[in-house]
Design an enzyme around this catalytic site. Structure first.
Site: not given
Length: 279
Positions: A142, A172, A240
């Site tokens: 993402h 992901d 992330s």
């Protein structure tokens, strides 16, 4: 008749004459006695010598057995000493690591972690492996899915351009290929052998929350599932794609999201084997 009797009487031995004659000795001659005594003495000496030699042989055998037993005990003690020395060395190294804390580990990991900048936002990535042509930076999908094929990687006021090599939206995860090799940056997952996190293990998270590159937080593994690792280590937007590293320096996951206070999630690193690289 007298004359004959007189002759007869004259030829007889009287009692007194017989008594007064010298007695003949019945003992063996002196030389024979000396020989017998010498043989007896020799026999006694031989017996004593044989007995003493037998005693010496028995004592030698006993001493040899004692030496053999002592040698076995010595070897056993040497083996125990080597084992104890190894354990002491391991304990000393563990204490040194404990005394040093996570600083040495964080210093090493930070060299391989980058801020990932795209036209859609910021994230984190780390060098997973390398080959003869370049290095491969693992990040969260993402972070790069809405970006153009080219992204910017920054570290310590230096920047590099990279291309999105592969994506796995289901897990992901994504990989960015970077030409060249940034100095000091070593792959954190060169051998695709996954770390096996356990509940309670200490974790180190490295990333760029809110663009603050080189940020380190620690916590423990709170929960382990087939796909995800839950941790209470602090993480914020920008973390992330950063690595979750155990205290041995093994990457066990890639941070992908946060679920609330002290609840953050990392995709287990072995999920990268699904589409991103051959393991």
């Amino acid at each position: 008749m007298r004359g004959r009797g007189a002759d007869t009487c004259g030829s007889r031995m009287t009692f007194d004459e017989t008594w007064n004659e010298p007695q003949r000795s019945r003992l063996p001659p002196a030389p024979l006695l000396a020989s017998v005594a010498a043989l007896a003495a020799l026999a006694a000496s031989c017996y004593a010598l044989v007995h003493e030699r037998s005693s010496l042989d028995s004592e030698r055998s006993a001493r040899r057995a004692e030496v053999t037993g002592l040698s076995r005990r010595l070897r056993a003690l040497e083996g125990r000493n080597a084992t104890l020395s190894s354990r002491v060395g391991t304990a000393e190294r563990t204490l040194r690591r404990r005394d040093a804390g996570i600083a040495p580990l964080a210093k090493r990991v930070l060299r391989s972690v980058f801020t990932v900048e795209t036209d859609a936002g910021l994230g984190t990535g780390f060098i997973g492996w390398q080959d003869a042509d370049g290095v491969y930076v693992v990040t969260a999908d993402h972070v790069v899915k809405d970006a153009s094929s080219s992204v910017t990687l920054t570290r310590a006021n230096q920047s590099w351009r990279g291309d999105v090599q592969a994506e796995d939206a289901a897990n992901d995860l994504a990989v960015i290929r970077l030409n060249g090799r940034p100095a000091g940056a070593e792959p954190l997952w060169q051998s695709p052998s996954p770390g096996r996190p356990r509940v309670g293990d200490q974790l180190l998270l490295v990333g760029s929350p809110f663009g603050l590159s080189g940020t380190v937080t620690t916590g423990v593994v709170s929960r382990v599932k087939a796909k995800r690792v839950q941790t209470d280590a602090a993480a914020n937007p920008g973390n992330s794609g950063g690595p979750a590293v155990d205290k041995l320096g093994r990457v066990v996951g890639v941070l992908v999201s946060g679920g609330g206070e002290n609840i953050n999630f990392a995709i287990r690193i072995d999920r990268a084997c699904a589409k991103l690289r051959t393991c």
